[in-house]
Design a protein around this motif. Sequence first.
Motif, PDB file in Angstrom:
ATOM      1  N   VAL A  15      -3.728   0.659  -2.941  1.00  0.00           N
ATOM      2  CA  VAL A  15      -3.287  -0.676  -2.548  1.00  0.00           C
ATOM      3  C   VAL A  15      -2.993  -1.443  -3.827  1.00  0.00           C
ATOM      4  CG1 VAL A  15      -4.544  -0.725  -0.367  1.00  0.00           C
ATOM      5  CG2 VAL A  15      -5.636  -1.578  -2.433  1.00  0.00           C
ATOM      6  N   GLY A  16      -2.117  -2.417  -3.711  1.00  0.00           N
ATOM      7  CA  GLY A  16      -1.776  -3.205  -4.886  1.00  0.00           C
ATOM      8  C   GLY A  16      -1.159  -4.526  -4.489  1.00  0.00           C
ATOM      9  N   THR A  17      -0.830  -5.287  -5.500  1.00  0.00           N
ATOM     10  CA  THR A  17      -0.167  -6.564  -5.326  1.00  0.00           C
ATOM     11  C   THR A  17       0.890  -6.684  -6.412  1.00  0.00           C
ATOM     12  OG1 THR A  17      -2.236  -7.519  -4.522  1.00  0.00           O
ATOM     13  CG2 THR A  17      -0.531  -9.062  -5.201  1.00  0.00           C
ATOM     14  N   THR A  18       2.048  -7.172  -6.057  1.00  0.00           N
ATOM     15  CA  THR A  18       3.075  -7.362  -7.081  1.00  0.00           C
ATOM     16  C   THR A  18       2.623  -8.443  -8.056  1.00  0.00           C
ATOM     17  OG1 THR A  18       4.296  -8.932  -5.700  1.00  0.00           O
ATOM     18  CG2 THR A  18       4.986  -6.616  -5.609  1.00  0.00           C
ATOM     19  N   ASP A  19       3.029  -8.300  -9.311  1.00  0.00           N
ATOM     20  CA  ASP A  19       2.674  -9.286 -10.326  1.00  0.00           C
ATOM     21  C   ASP A  19       3.612 -10.488 -10.244  1.00  0.00           C
ATOM     22  OD1 ASP A  19       5.071  -8.511 -11.595  1.00  0.00           O
ATOM     23  OD2 ASP A  19       4.045  -7.307 -13.117  1.00  0.00           O
ATOM     24  N   ILE A  20       3.514 -11.390 -11.163  1.00  0.00           N
ATOM     25  CA  ILE A  20       4.309 -12.616 -11.149  1.00  0.00           C
ATOM     26  C   ILE A  20       5.812 -12.318 -11.216  1.00  0.00           C
ATOM     27  CG2 ILE A  20       4.250 -13.037 -13.639  1.00  0.00           C
ATOM     28  CD1 ILE A  20       3.783 -15.720 -10.936  1.00  0.00           C
ATOM     29  N   ASP A  21       6.179 -11.160 -11.791  1.00  0.00           N
ATOM     30  CA  ASP A  21       7.586 -10.746 -11.873  1.00  0.00           C
ATOM     31  C   ASP A  21       8.016  -9.903 -10.686  1.00  0.00           C
ATOM     32  OD1 ASP A  21       8.026 -12.034 -14.359  1.00  0.00           O
ATOM     33  OD2 ASP A  21       7.069 -10.348 -15.386  1.00  0.00           O
ATOM     34  N   GLY A  22       7.124  -9.724  -9.695  1.00  0.00           N
ATOM     35  CA  GLY A  22       7.445  -8.955  -8.500  1.00  0.00           C
ATOM     36  C   GLY A  22       7.275  -7.460  -8.656  1.00  0.00           C
ATOM     37  N   HIS A  23       6.700  -6.994  -9.756  1.00  0.00           N
ATOM     38  CA  HIS A  23       6.535  -5.562 -10.020  1.00  0.00           C
ATOM     39  C   HIS A  23       5.148  -5.058  -9.636  1.00  0.00           C
ATOM     40  CE1 HIS A  23       9.908  -6.519 -12.736  1.00  0.00           C
ATOM     41  NE2 HIS A  23      10.274  -5.274 -12.485  1.00  0.00           N
ATOM     42  N   SER A  82       0.844  -1.198   0.000  1.00  0.00           N
ATOM     43  CA  SER A  82       0.000   0.000   0.000  1.00  0.00           C
ATOM     44  C   SER A  82       0.875   1.242   0.000  1.00  0.00           C
ATOM     45  CB  SER A  82      -0.940   0.008   1.212  1.00  0.00           C
ATOM     46  OG  SER A  82      -0.218  -0.111   2.413  1.00  0.00           O
ATOM     47  N   LEU A  83       0.337   2.302  -0.593  1.00  0.00           N
ATOM     48  CA  LEU A  83       1.020   3.595  -0.653  1.00  0.00           C
ATOM     49  C   LEU A  83       0.221   4.594   0.163  1.00  0.00           C
ATOM     50  CD1 LEU A  83       3.269   5.398  -1.891  1.00  0.00           C
ATOM     51  CD2 LEU A  83       1.668   5.870  -3.769  1.00  0.00           C
ATOM     52  N   HIS A  84       0.927   5.379   0.985  1.00  0.00           N
ATOM     53  CA  HIS A  84       0.302   6.359   1.874  1.00  0.00           C
ATOM     54  C   HIS A  84       1.025   7.700   1.741  1.00  0.00           C
ATOM     55  CE1 HIS A  84      -1.457   2.938   4.234  1.00  0.00           C
ATOM     56  NE2 HIS A  84      -0.389   2.350   3.697  1.00  0.00           N
ATOM     57  N   ARG A  85       0.300   8.794   1.985  1.00  0.00           N
ATOM     58  CA  ARG A  85       0.892  10.136   2.022  1.00  0.00           C
ATOM     59  C   ARG A  85       0.604  10.736   3.393  1.00  0.00           C
ATOM     60  NH1 ARG A  85      -1.930  12.930  -1.678  1.00  0.00           N
ATOM     61  NH2 ARG A  85      -0.624  12.279  -3.403  1.00  0.00           N
ATOM     62  N   LEU A  86       1.605  11.396   3.973  1.00  0.00           N
ATOM     63  CA  LEU A  86       1.444  12.015   5.284  1.00  0.00           C
ATOM     64  C   LEU A  86       0.708  13.338   5.153  1.00  0.00           C
ATOM     65  CD1 LEU A  86       2.174  11.882   8.339  1.00  0.00           C
ATOM     66  CD2 LEU A  86       4.198  13.229   7.764  1.00  0.00           C
ATOM     67  N   ASP A  87      -0.323  13.510   5.968  1.00  0.00           N
ATOM     68  CA  ASP A  87      -0.989  14.797   6.100  1.00  0.00           C
ATOM     69  C   ASP A  87      -0.205  15.556   7.169  1.00  0.00           C
ATOM     70  OD1 ASP A  87      -2.538  16.956   7.058  1.00  0.00           O
ATOM     71  OD2 ASP A  87      -4.405  15.930   6.545  1.00  0.00           O
ATOM     72  N   PRO A  88       0.586  16.572   6.789  1.00  0.00           N
ATOM     73  CA  PRO A  88       1.466  17.237   7.760  1.00  0.00           C
ATOM     74  C   PRO A  88       0.720  18.018   8.838  1.00  0.00           C
ATOM     75  CG  PRO A  88       1.557  18.365   5.646  1.00  0.00           C
ATOM     76  CD  PRO A  88       0.710  17.146   5.454  1.00  0.00           C
ATOM     77  N   GLN A  89      -0.508  18.425   8.569  1.00  0.00           N
ATOM     78  CA  GLN A  89      -1.266  19.167   9.573  1.00  0.00           C
ATOM     79  C   GLN A  89      -1.871  18.241  10.620  1.00  0.00           C
ATOM     80  OE1 GLN A  89      -3.976  21.395   7.138  1.00  0.00           O
ATOM     81  NE2 GLN A  89      -2.483  23.041   6.810  1.00  0.00           N
ATOM     82  N   MET A  90      -2.373  17.105  10.187  1.00  0.00           N
ATOM     83  CA  MET A  90      -3.008  16.145  11.093  1.00  0.00           C
ATOM     84  C   MET A  90      -2.029  15.100  11.622  1.00  0.00           C
ATOM     85  SD  MET A  90      -6.173  17.114  11.245  1.00  0.00           S
ATOM     86  CE  MET A  90      -7.060  15.711  11.856  1.00  0.00           C
ATOM     87  N   ILE A  91      -0.835  15.033  11.030  1.00  0.00           N
ATOM     88  CA  ILE A  91       0.166  14.019  11.361  1.00  0.00           C
ATOM     89  C   ILE A  91      -0.453  12.617  11.246  1.00  0.00           C
ATOM     90  CG2 ILE A  91       2.025  13.344  12.922  1.00  0.00           C
ATOM     91  CD1 ILE A  91       2.242  16.253  12.152  1.00  0.00           C
TER      92      ILE A  91
END
Length: 121
Positions: free
Chosen positions: A45-53, A29-38
Amino acid sequence: MTTSKTGSPLTTHVLNTADGVTGARMALSLHRLDPQMILWNLISVGTTDIDGHCTDLITKEAFTAGMYKLRFETGQYWESLGQICFYPYVEIVFTITDQEQRFHLPLFLSRYSYSTFTSSQ
């Protein structure tokens, strides 16, 4: 650097260095920090493919300057292989200052260690 078919400015791949294979079918999963709310906001969200990408993490429009983390569900991955590991997950935290660049963040993984680096273009 690996170029995404979808044009995502952020890509990753996982290599299982213990077994010498790709880290196929690993949840992340990828997340971004909200600097005001911390608080970390989930972006995708994702899953790597058969080649790991995983190449469709974020669109160019959504890729703004800020602090991000990429979380890999390593415990689930090792469990699916019938093995145990020390790290139940790995989080790579990084800062983007130039959203015009493209970044590739690989994860090299064994059951008791991991390493990463970045390449940009």
